[in-house]
Motif scaffolding. Structure first.
Motif: not given
Length: 200
Positions: A75-96
């Motif tokens: 909840e401390a960060d959700v006010a800065r999240v908007r539709a259309g923003q770019s997201v980068s993420f990682r999963v454990d199966s493909y480290a790095g």
């Protein structure tokens, strides 16, 4: 047989045949859509009883090349999240390896887990090579602001450390911390540095 050669049967026998054919048709269950089965809750030959609510037999994914990532945002960060923003993420199966996505929706139904309030955020992700699988855990970073073509200055350029010559030009006395070998640790600090270099 009758005169025309068409076989007939008694009424009770025909009714039983029709009922048996109807029951046989119920044993074949067809999916309403094309896709990939991800969860199977029924096996071949298993009896399925329909009650007030229809049982879940299979869970299907229509197209695994386009997936949705459901993230829990504090909840401390959700006010800065908007539709259309770019997201980068990682999963454990493909480290790095970094995967990219786009925020599609920030849902309003808050969830409270151990006194921590989070909001579900839906992120669209392209998966053309089918490397991402349903149910994977991801650690993501949402880009809330971006500035391109800016001038970067090293932090060292913003520091000012006057020398003894600088104080001589100003005709000011040299403070002890600006004198040679009188910094942090003084002479002992210099000797400790020499001992450290000898050990290396």
């Amino acid at each position: 047989r009758n005169v025309t050669g068409v076989q007939t049967c008694a009424l009770p026998i025909c009714a039983n045949l029709t009922q048996a054919q109807t029951n046989l048709s119920y044993t074949k269950i067809y999916a309403p859509i094309d896709g990939v089965i991800t969860v199977r809750n029924a096996d071949v030959g298993q009896t399925v009883n329909a009650t007030n609510t229809a049982p879940t037999l299979y869970t299907m994914a229509t197209d695994l090349t386009t997936m949705k990532l459901t993230a829990s945002i504090d909840e401390a960060d959700v006010a800065r999240v908007r539709a259309g923003q770019s997201v980068s993420f990682r999963v454990d199966s493909y480290a790095g390896q970094n995967f990219r996505g786009t925020v599609k929706q920030v849902r309003l139904n808050a969830k409270n887990s151990q006194n921590v309030v989070t909001y579900e955020t839906v992120i669209d992700v392209l998966n053309p090579d089918l490397r991402l699988k349903p149910g994977m855990t991801a650690n993501l970073t949402i880009e809330i602001q971006r500035v391109d073509d800016v001038l970067r200055v090293p932090a060292a350029a913003l520091r000012f450390r006057p020398t003894t010559e600088f104080f001589e030009l100003l005709k000011q006395p040299v403070p002890p911390e600006a004198q040679p070998n009188q910094g942090r640790g003084g002479a002992n600090g210099a000797r400790m540095g020499e001992i450290g270099r000898a050990h290396v």
